[in-house]
Write a protein that holds these residues in place. Sequence first.
Motif, PDB file in Angstrom:
ATOM      1  N   ALA A  18      24.311   3.847  17.654  1.00  0.00           N
ATOM      2  CA  ALA A  18      24.295   4.067  16.206  1.00  0.00           C
ATOM      3  C   ALA A  18      24.540   2.745  15.498  1.00  0.00           C
ATOM      4  CB  ALA A  18      25.371   5.076  15.814  1.00  0.00           C
ATOM      5  N   ALA A  19      24.150   2.693  14.223  1.00  0.00           N
ATOM      6  CA  ALA A  19      24.337   1.470  13.434  1.00  0.00           C
ATOM      7  C   ALA A  19      25.810   1.077  13.376  1.00  0.00           C
ATOM      8  CB  ALA A  19      23.782   1.669  12.033  1.00  0.00           C
ATOM      9  N   ILE A  20      26.676   2.062  13.202  1.00  0.00           N
ATOM     10  CA  ILE A  20      28.122   1.825  13.181  1.00  0.00           C
ATOM     11  C   ILE A  20      28.731   2.743  14.240  1.00  0.00           C
ATOM     12  CG2 ILE A  20      30.228   1.840  11.806  1.00  0.00           C
ATOM     13  CD1 ILE A  20      28.447   1.595   9.320  1.00  0.00           C
ATOM     14  N   PRO A  21      28.945   2.239  15.457  1.00  0.00           N
ATOM     15  CA  PRO A  21      29.424   3.076  16.548  1.00  0.00           C
ATOM     16  C   PRO A  21      30.766   3.750  16.251  1.00  0.00           C
ATOM     17  CG  PRO A  21      28.796   0.901  17.343  1.00  0.00           C
ATOM     18  CD  PRO A  21      28.770   0.849  15.858  1.00  0.00           C
ATOM     19  N   ASP A  22      30.841   5.016  16.609  1.00  0.00           N
ATOM     20  CA  ASP A  22      32.088   5.791  16.540  1.00  0.00           C
ATOM     21  C   ASP A  22      32.738   5.779  15.165  1.00  0.00           C
ATOM     22  OD1 ASP A  22      31.711   6.492  19.196  1.00  0.00           O
ATOM     23  OD2 ASP A  22      32.833   4.785  19.929  1.00  0.00           O
ATOM     24  N   LEU A  23      31.942   5.811  14.136  1.00  0.00           N
ATOM     25  CA  LEU A  23      32.435   5.813  12.763  1.00  0.00           C
ATOM     26  C   LEU A  23      33.350   7.012  12.478  1.00  0.00           C
ATOM     27  CD1 LEU A  23      32.414   4.533   9.958  1.00  0.00           C
ATOM     28  CD2 LEU A  23      30.318   5.818   9.477  1.00  0.00           C
ATOM     29  N   GLY A  24      33.063   8.140  13.090  1.00  0.00           N
ATOM     30  CA  GLY A  24      33.859   9.346  12.868  1.00  0.00           C
ATOM     31  C   GLY A  24      35.318   9.179  13.259  1.00  0.00           C
ATOM     32  N   TYR A  25      35.577   8.460  14.344  1.00  0.00           N
ATOM     33  CA  TYR A  25      36.959   8.228  14.772  1.00  0.00           C
ATOM     34  C   TYR A  25      37.705   7.389  13.728  1.00  0.00           C
ATOM     35  CZ  TYR A  25      35.275   9.831  19.293  1.00  0.00           C
ATOM     36  OH  TYR A  25      34.726  10.569  20.298  1.00  0.00           O
ATOM     37  N   PHE A  26      37.036   6.371  13.239  1.00  0.00           N
ATOM     38  CA  PHE A  26      37.645   5.508  12.222  1.00  0.00           C
ATOM     39  C   PHE A  26      37.927   6.291  10.942  1.00  0.00           C
ATOM     40  CE2 PHE A  26      37.102   2.741   8.515  1.00  0.00           C
ATOM     41  CZ  PHE A  26      38.151   1.869   8.720  1.00  0.00           C
ATOM     42  N   LEU A  27      36.957   7.066  10.477  1.00  0.00           N
ATOM     43  CA  LEU A  27      37.164   7.841   9.259  1.00  0.00           C
ATOM     44  C   LEU A  27      38.255   8.888   9.451  1.00  0.00           C
ATOM     45  CD1 LEU A  27      33.537   8.296   7.931  1.00  0.00           C
ATOM     46  CD2 LEU A  27      35.362   6.895   6.978  1.00  0.00           C
ATOM     47  N   GLY A  28      38.280   9.523  10.611  1.00  0.00           N
ATOM     48  CA  GLY A  28      39.328  10.502  10.889  1.00  0.00           C
ATOM     49  C   GLY A  28      40.712   9.870  10.826  1.00  0.00           C
ATOM     50  N   TYR A  29      40.827   8.685  11.394  1.00  0.00           N
ATOM     51  CA  TYR A  29      42.094   7.953  11.345  1.00  0.00           C
ATOM     52  C   TYR A  29      42.485   7.675   9.896  1.00  0.00           C
ATOM     53  CZ  TYR A  29      45.101   3.886  11.106  1.00  0.00           C
ATOM     54  OH  TYR A  29      46.099   3.009  10.753  1.00  0.00           O
ATOM     55  N   ARG A  30      41.551   7.189   9.096  1.00  0.00           N
ATOM     56  CA  ARG A  30      41.852   6.837   7.705  1.00  0.00           C
ATOM     57  C   ARG A  30      42.228   8.061   6.876  1.00  0.00           C
ATOM     58  NH1 ARG A  30      40.204   1.414   6.573  1.00  0.00           N
ATOM     59  NH2 ARG A  30      41.188   1.747   4.553  1.00  0.00           N
TER      60      ARG A  30
END
Length: 73
Positions: A18-30
């Motif tokens: 993906a363009a931004i790998p594992d973005l969901g984990y980062f957003l979930g953390y935030r």
Amino acid sequence: KEMYGTDHMRWLSNGMRAAIPDLGYFLGYRICKSYYNNASDKRQALKEIIELKYNNKRQVKRFLTKSNYNGDE
């Protein structure tokens, strides 16, 4: 739209596909960080973060709203 879908390919466990790998984990953390920081009762906030039913759309939406996360942090 994608938040309630079943295709998580662009968000989770996607490595470099993906363009931004594992973005969901980062957003979930935030979102969880914002939820915790905005809570008056930190112990209760941790309990709610851990026990959140991710398959319950109404509960997830309420959690997101209560987090006051706006993407600016």
